[in-house]
Design an enzyme around this catalytic site. Structure first.
Site, PDB file in Angstrom:
ATOM      1  N   ILE A 529       4.157  22.741  -2.875  1.00 16.81           N
ATOM      2  CA  ILE A 529       3.092  21.564  -3.038  1.00 16.81           C
ATOM      3  C   ILE A 529       2.544  21.177  -1.667  1.00 16.81           C
ATOM      4  CG2 ILE A 529       4.514  20.939  -4.972  1.00 16.81           C
ATOM      5  CD1 ILE A 529       6.214  19.015  -3.175  1.00 16.81           C
ATOM      6  N   LYS A 551      11.615  21.706   2.369  1.00 24.18           N
ATOM      7  CA  LYS A 551      10.657  22.149   3.589  1.00 24.18           C
ATOM      8  C   LYS A 551      11.277  23.418   4.122  1.00 24.18           C
ATOM      9  CE  LYS A 551       8.277  18.296   5.396  1.00 24.18           C
ATOM     10  NZ  LYS A 551       8.151  17.337   6.648  1.00 24.18           N
ATOM     11  N   ASP A 647       2.699   9.164  13.813  1.00 20.69           N
ATOM     12  CA  ASP A 647       1.580   9.936  13.211  1.00 20.69           C
ATOM     13  C   ASP A 647       1.562   9.192  11.756  1.00 20.69           C
ATOM     14  OD1 ASP A 647      -0.199  11.838  12.536  1.00 20.69           O
ATOM     15  OD2 ASP A 647       1.055  13.330  12.126  1.00 20.69           O
TER      16      ASP A 647
END
Ligand SMILES: *[C@@H]1O[C@H](CO)[C@@H](O)[C@H](O)[C@H]1NC(C)=O
Ligand SMILES: *[C@@H]1O[C@H](CO)[C@@H](O)[C@H](O)[C@H]1NC(C)=O
Ligand SMILES: *[C@@H]1O[C@H](CO)[C@@H](O)[C@H](O)[C@H]1NC(C)=O
Ligand SMILES: *[C@@H]1O[C@H](CO)[C@@H](O)[C@H](O)[C@H]1NC(C)=O
Ligand SMILES: *[C@@H]1O[C@H](CO)[C@@H](O)[C@H](O)[C@H]1NC(C)=O
Ligand SMILES: *[C@@H]1O[C@H](CO)[C@@H](O)[C@H](O)[C@H]1NC(C)=O
Ligand SMILES: *[C@@H]1O[C@H](CO)[C@@H](O)[C@H](O)[C@H]1NC(C)=O
Ligand SMILES: *[C@@H]1O[C@H](CO)[C@@H](O)[C@H](O)[C@H]1NC(C)=O
Ligand SMILES: *[C@@H]1O[C@H](CO)[C@@H](O)[C@H](O)[C@H]1NC(C)=O
Ligand SMILES: *[C@@H]1O[C@H](CO)[C@@H](O)[C@H](O)[C@H]1NC(C)=O
Ligand SMILES: *[C@@H]1O[C@H](CO)[C@@H](O)[C@H](O)[C@H]1NC(C)=O
Length: 847
Positions: A529, A551, A647
């Site tokens: 994904i 992950k 970030d």
């Protein structure tokens, strides 16, 4: 390695001093540690035992035990916060205490939702031993004002001659339906640690503090970190980082004692005064005498007026060793408390601990509700260095003539865009507005060129260097976390395969590689994904049905095993409704895999532009911004250490199946991208347009860099376009620049996303854009804190809703999903759930 050794020394010291204290105090008198409303003995996170409260209640007819209906992720422990006792009329606890001891009294309040009780109605007083500790107290308002989920109030009570300590809770009579409540009570004996002190401004007057009952207002480990109750030297006190209280930009420098300096206490009593960790860190003014001569190292505290305060300074000189090397004046509220402090002279040597107390009365003139503590080198005594040092600071409030300690409830902060430059003025801050604008436009122009790729690579490198340069204390912290996590993981392995709960706080489930393979169909490409710097992200299932995001580290990922483990430990301790939760990890056969909650609605960005998804309506966008702001605010302030996301962008704000915003990729962002081309170009589009201009200039990353990036996110949400779009004309490439230009020209309406243009009320739009523009201030000091941004977004939503109430009564009458609401209402998200608009429900239905 160096850090490890320091920590090792500290542990020995703590164990040692804790042992001492326990033996001297608790042999002679009992402690009472009560989990109120609980029917069994229970242990908290750190193994401290809490016992039920009912047998200490004189009559329990008008009180009832209850359980909180939701658990805020920032609670440090389930015990004692998840149970409570509610008092509908005056009720008293009775403890038999030793008349020889002063006692700590700690009251824990968790103003959550309890069955049938509306916490906003709860106003009450608490008295003990004839002293009023709290009056007209609202835990609900206090927690809201402090943006905390729970409140701990600490007092120390003079010895009670009768040997009976009555602790009475009385609901306020001025409100109908008022009630009192409490979650935890601690009554802990302590030796007398106060002596008569001199009153600042009245050099000839001494105050006999031994006869006062006090409330702890602040307790800071200056220049150091949060010290949890379990690490205190015997009294389970909590010590906080002092950085938030330092005035202005003149933060001075922090330091930590070298490992071969032995911190020694001048007497046995001193060991209870403060733990070694307090004395082994400090804040001083800095290396440059010229600079130091021209500023005061200052801390500012919010206090209640018309009380006398005892200010306790903790010192330990571990850098210098001679008299007259570092001599400084101590000021409290602009008056000299002591003219020439010389820690070596006081302590008679290096590494010796010293504490000094001063009392000051704060009168009730308006605007006087602050206490200033300042240090300045005393030039007249000609010391070797013009410098000052402080290791710890405590501020206690003394009871007044009416035996009262209660102050008013704090006011939720005023709704004005306060920025640091207004709030606290730094000693010298040359503004370089023009400079910033030039850099800004150069950047904007650059973005159009191929050059940019190389430039970004350069930036990434620079960013790494900044990370490495972060203070050594933060590196110590990681190592400590790492070693702790290995222990946690072993225990969790044995705990079976139940899905990890959020309850424990720092709990990380270990997955077997086989489980992961099964859940992802052996890493089937069709389950991918997303792809990030770290590697590929798969959708998978664990325990047969729970959807998760997995992950998997790219084997060529630069992240080392060690880093991987510290990250896991950091992430697994961060629990918040608006942060993506790490569920667990797998480390087997050189695989490094992280397992997160699955976010059904993907990234915020894919719902804004360049996608065929139906557009989000304005209120839903506002809700998402508020959620993300909460998550970031928590990272900055809610966790025990400040965490800078680094970030912030719309692809790092994820949405779950109920459209709740969750910030992701914190912590991991610093590992940076692998150098394959696609990712670098993502950086150009993504992070590039979000970059804090001040970070360029100073190469200094602060939480205000996140605020800047978040400002870009706000405009992205409003305008429905990317932060950088190189295909636009030069002027429009950077959204941040373009939005500010339009705001100035008063043409902002032209660039609003056409899909939502008609939905925004003018008041809401003005407030929202003002907030977003403040975030984009060139200089970080002019940007609001994340907490302030959060309040202003909430206010914007209120402005929007006010007018909608008038216009769209029908929409409001849609029934809310009450049960789900109750489950999710935590203190810090009171206004959230009921605002999901009609359109969003259509979305979810379609999915
Ligand atoms: C704790 O105190 C006891 C009794 O004074 C002593 O025997 C023991 O060695 C101490 N333990 C530590 C770890 O200092
Ligand atoms: C428990 O101990 C850990 C490690 O010492 C600490 O981080 C945590 O804050 C403590 N929790 C409480 C509730 O004292
Ligand atoms: C505490 O409460 C009990 C019962 O209400 C009362 O008899 C006693 O006098 C009180 N003690 C003090 C010190 O107020
Ligand atoms: C409290 O209750 C009384 C009697 O029920 C009522 O007269 C009064 O208006 C109420 N006060 C408030 C503030 O609701
Ligand atoms: C708390 O104490 C434990 C051992 O007692 C130690 O491992 C840990 O580093 C300490 N934590 C902090 C935050 O000081
Ligand atoms: C100290 O600061 C002053 C003013 O900022 C500067 O002129 C001077 O060079 C500095 N001295 C040292 C030794 O860095
Ligand atoms: C101390 O002095 C500063 C600057 O002169 C002033 O802003 C501040 O209000 C004063 N503080 C108090 C408590 O008087
Ligand atoms: C430091 O604080 C004292 C007391 O408020 C004040 O008199 C002095 O002017 C201050 N010094 C500087 C350099 O700000
Ligand atoms: C420095 O010390 C001298 C001698 O005690 C004292 O007179 C003077 O007021 C002090 N200076 C400051 C700024 O407090
Ligand atoms: C503090 O005391 C003064 C004098 O008694 C009084 O005028 C003032 O209102 C009090 N302030 C507060 C906040 O109670
Ligand atoms: C009680 O506290 C509330 C909220 O701070 C305040 O509005 C109210 O005036 C207070 N009532 C009394 C009697 O002090």
């Amino acid at each position: 390695m160096k850090c490890n050794i320091i920590i090792f020394f500290c542990i020995i010291d703590i164990v040692h001093s804790q042992n001492n204290t326990k033996n001297s105090a608790s042999n002679a008198a009992d402690s009472f540690v009560l989990a109120c409303g609980s029917s069994n003995d229970a242990t908290d996170e750190n193994g401290s035992k809490w016992i039920p409260d009912n047998k200490f209640l004189i009559s329990s007819s008008n009180s009832l035990p209850t359980i909180a209906q939701s658990q805020d992720p920032s609670l440090p422990s389930i015990v004692p916060y998840m149970t409570a006792r509610i008092f509908k009329s005056e009720s008293t606890y009775k403890f038999s205490v030793s008349p020889k001891f002063r006692y700590w009294i700690r009251l824990h309040f968790y103003p959550s939702s309890y069955k049938n009780f509306d916490l906003s109605n709860s106003f009450f007083s608490v008295t003990a031993g004839g002293f009023t500790l709290l009056n007209n107290f609202s835990a609900f308002i206090t927690a809201q004002a402090l943006t905390q989920a729970y409140i701990v109030r600490e007092f120390n009570m003079i010895p009670i001659n009768s040997g009976n300590l009555n602790l009475t809770f009385t609901p306020s009579s001025t409100y109908n339906d008022s009630f009192a409540f409490v979650n935890g009570i601690e009554i802990i004996p302590m030796p007398e640690i106060f002596q008569p002190v001199s009153l600042v401004g009245f050099s000839d007057q001494q105050m006999d503090t031994e006869s006062y009952t006090m409330q702890t207002m602040f307790r800071l480990n200056v220049g150091g970190q949060y010290i949890p109750p379990s690490n205190d030297s015997g009294f389970s006190r909590t010590w906080f980082d002092d950085a938030p209280y330092v005035y202005g930009a003149a933060m001075g420098v922090t330091s930590e004692a070298d490992k071969n300096v032995r911190i020694s206490y001048s007497s046995d009593v001193e060991k209870y005064i403060a733990p070694v960790n307090v004395y082994s860190t400090a804040r001083s003014m800095g290396p440059n005498s010229t600079v130091n001569k021209n500023y005061n190292l200052t801390w500012v505290f919010q206090i209640d007026v018309n009380f006398t305060y005892l200010v306790r300074f903790h010192f330990c000189e571990y850098q210098l060793s001679k008299v007259n090397q570092r001599v400084f004046a101590i000021f409290i509220n602009n008056q000299t408390a002591y003219p020439e402090a010389d820690v070596i002279a006081w302590g008679e040597g290096r590494g010796v601990t010293v504490h000094k107390d001063y009392a000051i009365h704060v009168n009730g003139k308006s605007g006087d509700d602050q206490l200033w503590v300042a240090l300045h080198p005393n030039v007249t005594s000609k010391p070797e260095f013009y410098d000052a040092i402080l290791n710890g600071l405590e501020i206690f409030k003394l009871n007044d003539v009416r035996q009262n300690l209660a102050g008013p409830n704090p006011m939720p902060l005023p709704l004005k865009l306060e920025t640091e430059s207004q709030q606290r003025r730094p000693f010298s801050q040359s503004k370089s507005k023009n400079h910033g604008i030039i850099i800004g436009s150069v950047l904007g122009a650059l973005a159009g060129f191929v050059l940019v790729v190389g430039f970004v690579v350069f930036l990434i490198h620079r960013r790494r260097r900044v990370d490495v340069e972060m203070s050594s204390t933060s590196r110590c912290l990681s190592i400590y976390r790492y070693s702790q996590s290995s222990g946690t993981r072993t225990t969790s392995k044995t705990s079976g395969s139940s899905r990890i709960s959020n309850k424990g706080g720092g709990f990380c489930r270990h997955f077997a590689l086989a489980e992961i393979k099964l859940g992802t169909d052996n890493f089937n490409e069709s389950n991918v994904i997303g792809v990030g710097g770290f590697g590929k992200v798969y959708k998978g299932y664990i325990d047969g049905s729970a959807a998760v995001a997995i992950k998997r580290a790219n084997p060529s990922s630069e992240q080392g095993v060690h880093e991987f483990e510290t990250e896991i430990d950091l992430l697994s301790k961060l629990r918040h409704r608006h942060l993506v939760s790490l569920i667990g990890a797998c480390e087997e056969n050189d695989e490094m895999i992280l397992v997160y909650d699955y976010m059904a609605n993907g990234t915020l960005r894919e719902h804004l532009y360049n996608n065929n998804k139906p557009p989000l309506c304005w209120k839903q966008r506002l809700d998402i911004c508020i959620g993300a702001a909460r998550g970031l605010h928590y990272l900055h302030t809610g966790a025990k250490y400040t965490i800078i996301h680094r970030d912030v962008k719309t692809t790092n704000i994820l949405l779950d199946e109920r459209w709740v915003a969750k910030v992701s990729d914190f912590g991991l962002s610093k590992t940076g991208p692998s150098l394959n081309q696609t990712h670098v170009s993502t950086m150009v589009k993504g992070s590039f347009g979000y970059l804090d201009p001040e970070y360029f200039r100073r190469q200094q990353l602060t939480e205000k860099s996140d605020v800047y990036s978040f400002g870009v996110v706000l405009f992205e949400v409003l305008c429905g376009r990317p932060a950088i779009n190189p295909s636009f004309s030069k002027e429009q490439v950077s959204l941040a620049d373009w939005a500010l230009v339009n705001l100035k020209r008063d043409t902002l309406e032209d660039i609003i996303d056409p899909c939502i243009k008609g939905q925004i009320t003018i008041d809401c739009l003005n407030h929202f854009t003002e907030t977003a523009a403040k975030c984009l201030s060139d200089s970080s000091i002019d940007r609001p804190s994340m907490g302030s941004v959060l309040r202003h977004l909430e206010y914007s939503l209120r402005l929007q809703n006010n007018s909608d109430d008038e216009a769209m009564v029908v929409a409001k009458q849609k029934p809310d999903n009450d049960e789900a609401n109750a489950m999710h209402t935590t203190l810090l998200s009171i206004e959230e759930e009921d605002k999901i608009c009609v359109e969003s429900e259509e979305h979810s239905a379609r999915r």
